[in-house]
Design a protein around this motif. Structure first.
Motif, short mmCIF file in Angstrom:
data_model
loop_
_atom_site.label_atom_id
_atom_site.label_comp_id
_atom_site.label_asym_id
_atom_site.label_seq_id
_atom_site.Cartn_x
_atom_site.Cartn_y
_atom_site.Cartn_z
N LYS A 182 0.82 -1.22 0.00
CA LYS A 182 0.00 0.00 0.00
C LYS A 182 0.85 1.26 0.00
CE LYS A 182 -4.25 -1.91 1.88
NZ LYS A 182 -5.35 -1.76 2.88
N GLY A 183 2.05 1.18 0.59
CA GLY A 183 2.95 2.33 0.54
C GLY A 183 3.39 2.63 -0.88
N TYR A 184 3.71 1.59 -1.64
CA TYR A 184 4.11 1.77 -3.04
C TYR A 184 2.96 2.33 -3.86
CZ TYR A 184 5.91 0.66 -7.71
OH TYR A 184 6.32 0.74 -9.02
N ARG A 185 1.77 1.78 -3.64
CA ARG A 185 0.59 2.26 -4.37
C ARG A 185 0.28 3.70 -4.00
NH1 ARG A 185 -4.69 -1.21 -3.55
NH2 ARG A 185 -4.78 -0.04 -1.59
N SER A 186 0.41 4.03 -2.72
CA SER A 186 0.16 5.39 -2.26
C SER A 186 1.11 6.39 -2.92
CB SER A 186 0.30 5.47 -0.74
OG SER A 186 0.23 6.80 -0.28
N ALA A 187 2.38 6.00 -3.08
CA ALA A 187 3.35 6.89 -3.71
C ALA A 187 2.94 7.22 -5.14
CB ALA A 187 4.74 6.26 -3.68
N TRP A 188 2.44 6.22 -5.87
CA TRP A 188 1.93 6.46 -7.22
C TRP A 188 0.76 7.45 -7.19
CZ3 TRP A 188 3.55 5.59 -12.04
CH2 TRP A 188 4.54 4.62 -12.26
N GLU A 189 -0.16 7.24 -6.25
CA GLU A 189 -1.34 8.11 -6.18
C GLU A 189 -0.95 9.55 -5.85
OE1 GLU A 189 -3.55 6.09 -3.18
OE2 GLU A 189 -4.33 4.54 -4.56
N ILE A 190 -0.01 9.72 -4.93
CA ILE A 190 0.45 11.06 -4.56
C ILE A 190 1.12 11.74 -5.74
CG2 ILE A 190 2.10 12.33 -3.13
CD1 ILE A 190 1.58 10.18 -0.94
N GLU A 191 1.97 11.01 -6.45
CA GLU A 191 2.67 11.58 -7.60
C GLU A 191 1.71 11.87 -8.74
OE1 GLU A 191 6.12 12.86 -9.82
OE2 GLU A 191 5.44 12.81 -7.74
N ASN A 192 0.73 10.99 -8.98
CA ASN A 192 -0.26 11.24 -10.04
C ASN A 192 -1.06 12.49 -9.76
OD1 ASN A 192 0.58 8.96 -11.40
ND2 ASN A 192 -1.09 7.66 -10.66
N ARG A 193 -1.43 12.70 -8.48
CA ARG A 193 -2.20 13.90 -8.13
C ARG A 193 -1.35 15.16 -8.34
NH1 ARG A 193 -4.12 10.67 -3.75
NH2 ARG A 193 -2.66 11.67 -2.31
N ARG A 194 -0.07 15.07 -8.04
CA ARG A 194 0.82 16.22 -8.25
C ARG A 194 0.86 16.60 -9.72
NH1 ARG A 194 6.00 17.48 -9.84
NH2 ARG A 194 6.43 15.32 -10.48
N LEU A 195 0.96 15.60 -10.59
CA LEU A 195 1.03 15.87 -12.02
C LEU A 195 -0.30 16.38 -12.55
CD1 LEU A 195 3.14 12.79 -13.14
CD2 LEU A 195 3.91 15.16 -12.98
N GLU A 196 -1.41 15.83 -12.03
CA GLU A 196 -2.73 16.28 -12.47
C GLU A 196 -2.95 17.76 -12.15
OE1 GLU A 196 -5.48 13.60 -10.65
OE2 GLU A 196 -4.83 11.89 -11.89
N ARG A 197 -2.48 18.19 -10.98
CA ARG A 197 -2.62 19.60 -10.60
C ARG A 197 -1.86 20.51 -11.57
NH1 ARG A 197 -2.00 17.50 -5.27
NH2 ARG A 197 0.23 18.05 -5.28
#
Length: 364
Positions: free
Chosen positions: A184-199
């Motif tokens: 879940k930590g690895y998956r969370s890192a993807w989600e955090i980075e994807n949100r950064r790029l989306e912004r």
């Protein structure tokens, strides 16, 4: 005395030095590093006791800005790169028994994971681009680069809540925690980075996505390690890559054992439906054993780190009001691998702490 503390932080280099010397002795001598970390350091901790003193407020700025303490961490970064290359060379060019190979690899991981990730953790919280770069280099050498994103932007936001993969729950074994935190930590890192790029209006599949690089770079490093040694020897060798990923597994598993110990069973109150109370010193377990703190750059003063993440390791404070572990991290990590023993020791301490906290209005 300040100069004694400065020397104390150099003690981290004892562990890889012992690993290197033991390797050339061979055989059962390879156990020396493990015995040193899990037997001798806890014994010295018990003899020397805890250091409850803090840097005087009048001296905090000068100590925090003393370049020496940063220099030690910079030296470790270059040393770890050289150490990994040497270790990959050593296992490739020496005939080792299975016992020697496994014990040596674990011994290496005590340096790359136990100390290296601790240094990466320290540097990754700083504003300096150089320090953050060094943090990423160290995390690359243990195949855990996503920690740079998940720890800073995930764990520090969600610590001691059910939403945090890196906070262990009461009655949760280390092994159950390990699987949840790693995946879940690895998956969370993807989600955090994807949100950064989306912004920013950038595609998640662009080369601006750090997680793409963080996933690929350890494989590229392992490939370069194998290719470089193969070219030097004049024939193809696969041992460097196998060694690299095996020591990475042991190294990040050691990190997860530390995560397990640091916040076991401690939870923040919910202020309303969407918010938790602010992180406070009583949301982390602490251990102020002086010797193991030298080896771990005061990581065991974990409450103050979460209270002020940018604070440098040499000026982290001890808090009497924070929950205290019965021993330093080396002992607690061993205990975490034995769930029955862990629960027997820590559940009563957690219950006592919760009772104390409720009476003082800290939890509810």
């Amino acid at each position: 005395m300040n100069w004694l503390r400065k020397i104390g932080y150099l003690s981290a280099f004892i562990i890889p030095a012992l690993t290197i010397s033991s390797f050339y002795v061979g055989g059962i001598a390879n156990l020396s590093t493990l015995l040193f970390v899990y037997l001798l350091i806890p014994l010295i901790d018990r003899i020397t006791g805890r250091d409850l003193s803090n840097v005087p407020k009048s001296s905090v700025n000068s100590v925090a800005n003393d370049f020496y303490y940063r220099f030690v961490t910079y030296c470790w970064t270059y040393f770890q790169l050289a150490f990994i290359i040497w270790a990959a060379w050593a296992v490739t060019t020496h005939s080792l028994s299975l016992f020697e190979w496994i014990v040596f690899t674990i011994a290496v991981s005590l340096s790359t994971g136990g100390i290296g990730i601790t240094v990466a953790h320290e540097l990754g919280h700083k504003k300096s681009s150089l320090e953050r770069f060094y943090s990423k280099v160290l995390l690359m050498t243990v195949s855990y680069m996503h920690f740079y994103i998940e720890h800073n932007k995930g764990h520090h936001v969600r610590v001691s809540t059910p939403e945090d993969p890196a906070t262990s729950r009461e009655n949760e074994s280390f092994y159950a925690f390990w699987w949840r935190s790693v995946t879940k930590g690895y998956r969370s890192a993807w989600e955090i980075e994807n949100r950064r790029l989306e912004r920013k209006g950038i595609s998640r599949w662009s080369l601006h996505n750090n997680m793409i690089w963080f996933t690929l770079l350890p494989f590229l490093f392992a490939g370069a390690l194998s290719a470089g040694i193969s070219l030097y020897l004049g024939y193809f060798v696969w041992q460097p890559a196998l060694f690299f990923f095996t020591q990475s597994f042991f190294a990040f598993s050691l990190l997860e054992a530390v995560n397990y110990v640091e916040h076991y069973g401690l939870m923040r109150k919910k202020v309303d439906e969407n918010r938790y109370e602010q992180v406070a010193p009583h949301h982390s377990w602490n251990a102020s054993q002086i010797v193991s703190n030298f080896f771990l750059f005061q990581l065991q003063r974990h409450s103050d780190h979460h209270f002020n993440a940018i604070k440098r390791y040499q000026v982290l404070d001890h808090y009497d009001e924070a929950p205290q572990l019965p021993a330093g991290y080396p002992t607690m990590i061993l205990m975490a691998h034995l769930p029955a023993l862990w629960f027997k020791v820590m559940n009563p301490k957690l219950a006592q702490w919760n009772e104390k906290s409720e009476s003082e209005g800290l939890v509810g």
